[in-house]
Scaffold this motif. Structure first.
Motif, short mmCIF file in Angstrom:
data_model
loop_
_atom_site.label_atom_id
_atom_site.label_comp_id
_atom_site.label_asym_id
_atom_site.label_seq_id
_atom_site.Cartn_x
_atom_site.Cartn_y
_atom_site.Cartn_z
N GLN A 148 5.73 5.23 11.25
CA GLN A 148 4.91 4.04 11.48
C GLN A 148 5.63 2.76 11.07
OE1 GLN A 148 1.08 4.27 9.74
NE2 GLN A 148 0.47 6.06 10.91
N GLY A 149 5.82 1.86 12.04
CA GLY A 149 6.40 0.55 11.75
C GLY A 149 7.87 0.60 11.36
N GLN A 150 8.53 1.73 11.57
CA GLN A 150 9.93 1.87 11.18
C GLN A 150 10.76 2.18 12.42
OE1 GLN A 150 10.97 1.36 8.17
NE2 GLN A 150 9.13 1.52 6.93
N PRO A 151 12.04 1.82 12.38
CA PRO A 151 12.90 2.20 13.50
C PRO A 151 13.19 3.69 13.43
CG PRO A 151 14.19 1.22 11.77
CD PRO A 151 12.76 1.11 11.32
N SER A 152 13.55 4.28 14.56
CA SER A 152 13.95 5.68 14.52
C SER A 152 15.35 5.77 13.92
CB SER A 152 13.93 6.28 15.92
OG SER A 152 14.95 5.72 16.70
N VAL A 153 15.62 6.89 13.27
CA VAL A 153 16.95 7.08 12.67
C VAL A 153 17.99 7.13 13.78
CG1 VAL A 153 18.36 8.68 11.34
CG2 VAL A 153 16.01 8.23 10.65
N MET A 154 17.61 7.71 14.92
CA MET A 154 18.53 7.78 16.05
C MET A 154 18.95 6.37 16.48
SD MET A 154 18.05 9.88 19.59
CE MET A 154 16.74 8.87 20.26
N ARG A 157 22.86 2.01 16.76
CA ARG A 157 23.10 0.57 16.69
C ARG A 157 24.00 0.18 15.52
NH1 ARG A 157 17.87 -2.60 18.87
NH2 ARG A 157 17.49 -1.28 20.65
N PHE A 158 23.93 0.94 14.42
CA PHE A 158 24.69 0.51 13.24
C PHE A 158 25.72 1.55 12.81
CE2 PHE A 158 20.53 -1.55 13.02
CZ PHE A 158 20.93 -2.87 12.99
N GLY A 159 25.74 2.71 13.48
CA GLY A 159 26.65 3.76 13.05
C GLY A 159 26.29 4.23 11.65
N PRO A 160 27.27 4.71 10.89
CA PRO A 160 26.96 5.23 9.55
C PRO A 160 26.74 4.12 8.51
CG PRO A 160 29.10 6.00 10.36
CD PRO A 160 28.68 4.88 11.21
N TRP A 182 24.43 1.99 8.03
CA TRP A 182 23.07 1.79 7.49
C TRP A 182 22.79 2.72 6.33
CZ3 TRP A 182 19.32 5.58 7.26
CH2 TRP A 182 19.56 6.74 7.99
N ARG A 183 23.58 3.82 6.21
CA ARG A 183 23.35 4.77 5.11
C ARG A 183 24.57 4.82 4.21
NH1 ARG A 183 26.07 9.13 7.88
NH2 ARG A 183 25.79 8.80 10.10
N CYS A 184 25.00 3.62 3.76
CA CYS A 184 26.23 3.56 2.97
C CYS A 184 26.02 4.06 1.54
CB CYS A 184 26.78 2.14 2.98
SG CYS A 184 25.56 0.90 2.60
N ARG A 185 24.76 4.05 1.08
CA ARG A 185 24.53 4.54 -0.29
C ARG A 185 24.76 6.05 -0.34
NH1 ARG A 185 18.80 1.83 -1.32
NH2 ARG A 185 18.68 2.46 0.84
N PRO A 186 25.38 6.54 -1.40
CA PRO A 186 25.69 7.98 -1.49
C PRO A 186 24.44 8.86 -1.38
CG PRO A 186 26.80 6.79 -3.23
CD PRO A 186 25.90 5.82 -2.56
N SER A 187 23.36 8.42 -2.01
CA SER A 187 22.14 9.23 -1.98
C SER A 187 21.62 9.35 -0.55
CB SER A 187 21.08 8.60 -2.87
OG SER A 187 20.79 7.30 -2.43
N GLU A 188 21.70 8.24 0.17
CA GLU A 188 21.19 8.24 1.54
C GLU A 188 22.10 9.07 2.46
OE1 GLU A 188 18.35 6.76 1.49
OE2 GLU A 188 17.87 7.38 3.51
N ARG A 189 23.39 8.98 2.19
CA ARG A 189 24.36 9.74 3.00
C ARG A 189 24.14 11.23 2.84
NH1 ARG A 189 30.56 8.45 2.26
NH2 ARG A 189 30.12 10.05 0.73
N SER A 190 23.98 11.64 1.60
CA SER A 190 23.79 13.06 1.32
C SER A 190 22.47 13.55 1.92
CB SER A 190 23.80 13.25 -0.19
OG SER A 190 23.13 14.41 -0.55
#
Length: 389
Positions: free
Chosen positions: A223-229, A234-237, A239-247
DNA sequence: AGCTCCGGTACTTTACACAT
DNA sequence: ATGTGTAAAGTACCGGAGCT
């Protein structure tokens, strides 16, 4: 006034220095003096009139300028009122959008598959003044984005090669690629920063419990969020530059990858050709719910356990089915039961213990109702019945 | 060859449920 | 209240791929 002063010394001089002459010509002198006085007065009046005339002309000019100025002000005021009314309408549209987001209606705008959008809803959206005014400028940017993305996708990871027709329907205006912006204005720059900030701050939802939800977050967006796809494309990797998010993303991708692979190569999993994404999701959800042999027995897995199951390649061809073969129990329950069994086997039991054991060994259809998590499980079961179709 | 980026994974920390 | 077991999240490290 100066002229009258000039005359008075003359008079006094005539009267004072030559009294005889003045007594001889009194009437003539007074008449000529009166005439001079009158002429002088008339001249003064004329001067005053001319002064008044010029002042009236000046006043007329001032009045005309004031009138024109007031008219201009009124015109500007009217234009400003029109603009304010337009902005107010736009704000109302924005407010409607916000209410839509909060109530869950707005998520349908992000339904890239288009599966859930009715004709009426599509018509309502197209009637939106704000959306239509935004549309033109956004459309040009999106075309550039889609062109760039479709070219980039040709060389990217296999997962990123999802159907381009789905991507072409992704038209959320808030997530244009910064690089695709052609405007050089400050406003466009601010938007870029805003979009990049939002992308950088996006955090995947840790509370999701089902494969369906994970797939929705990835393919359609919550809801109200962009899809991860969309973020990936659009931003490649970045957008998830934080280690926690990457993992976390890597773990989720194990599940998403499997869904995509099932859809692309159904025969690999003994599934019928032309399987839809919805059905591929159902297959993986069925695996999570019971079509598996996690640690040797059918288990209702959490998403984390499902990730381990797939990552460690513990899955077998039998796990992939559109039918849920067994709605299994969570590993926690199974372990607890096993522990209880072990403790009871060391203390040879009373009749009540035997009954308890038997009831555990043969759980009836309502056996889970006594569970402390029964509301959640009920919700899950509802979801399952929905999946069974 | 060296560097950077990225995904995968082992290990640690934290949170939670349950038993005592 | 405290201890114990399990699961999930986060961190650190490793190795492969691509680029210079």
């Amino acid at each position: 006034m100066a002229s009258s002063n000039d005359h008075s010394p003359q008079n006094s001089d005539v009267e004072g220095t030559n009294p005889e002459l003045s007594t001889n010509l009194p009437s003539e002198f007074s008449a000529s003096a009166f005439q001079a006085l009158m002429i002088d007065q008339l001249a003064k009046i004329q001067e005053q009139n001319e002064g008044l005339k010029t002042r009236i002309v000046q006043l007329e000019q001032d009045q005309r300028e004031f009138y024109i100025d007031t008219c201009k002000k009124l015109e500007r005021g009217a234009r400003s009122a029109d603009k304010s009314a337009h902005e107010l309408n736009a704000m109302k549209e924005v407010f409607k959008e916000i209410v839509g987001v909060m109530s869950g209606e707005r998520v349908r705008f992000l339904d890239h598959s288009g599966e859930n959008v009715t004709t009426q809803e599509a018509a309502n959206i197209s009637e939106s003044l704000l959306l239509s005014s935004n549309h033109e400028s956004v459309r040009r940017r999106q075309e550039a984005v889609m062109y760039r993305d479709s070219r980039a996708l040709d060389t990217l990871h296999v997962l990123k090669q999802e159907d381009t027709d789905i991507w072409s329907r992704l038209n959320h205006p808030d997530f244009a690629a910064p690089s695709a912006q052609t405007e050089s204005s400050d406003y466009a720059g601010d938007q870029n920063e805003n979009i990049q900030d939002r992308a950088a701050n996006y955090k995947m939802n840790r509370l999701l419990k089902t494969v369906t939800d994970v797939a929705r977050e990835y393919f359609e967006g919550l809801q109200g969020q962009p899809s991860v796809m969309a973020l990936e494309r659009r931003f490649g990797p970045s957008w998830r530059c934080r280690p926690s998010e990457r993992s976390f993303f890597a773990k989720r991708m194990q599940i998403i990858n499997r869904i995509v692979d099932i859809k692309k190569h159904p025969s690999k999993y003994n599934l019928p050709d032309g399987i839809t994404r919805k059905k591929a999701i159902r297959v993986v959800e069925n695996m999570r719910l019971g079509n598996n042999s996690f640690h040797g027995q059918a288990t209702r897995m959490t998403l984390n356990q499902l990730y381990i199951y797939l990552a460690k390649k513990m899955d077998t061809p039998n796990d992939y089915s559109l039918q849920l073969l067994e709605f299994a129990r969570p590993r926690r329950d199974l372990l607890l039961e096993k522990r209880n069994e072990d403790t009871q086997s060391t203390q040879p039991g009373s009749s009540s213990n035997d009954l308890e054991e038997e009831s555990r060994a043969n759980p009836g259809p309502n056996s889970e109702e006594n569970d402390s998590q029964s509301p959640r499980r009920e919700a899950l079961e509802n979801a399952v019945t929905g999946l069974r179709v």
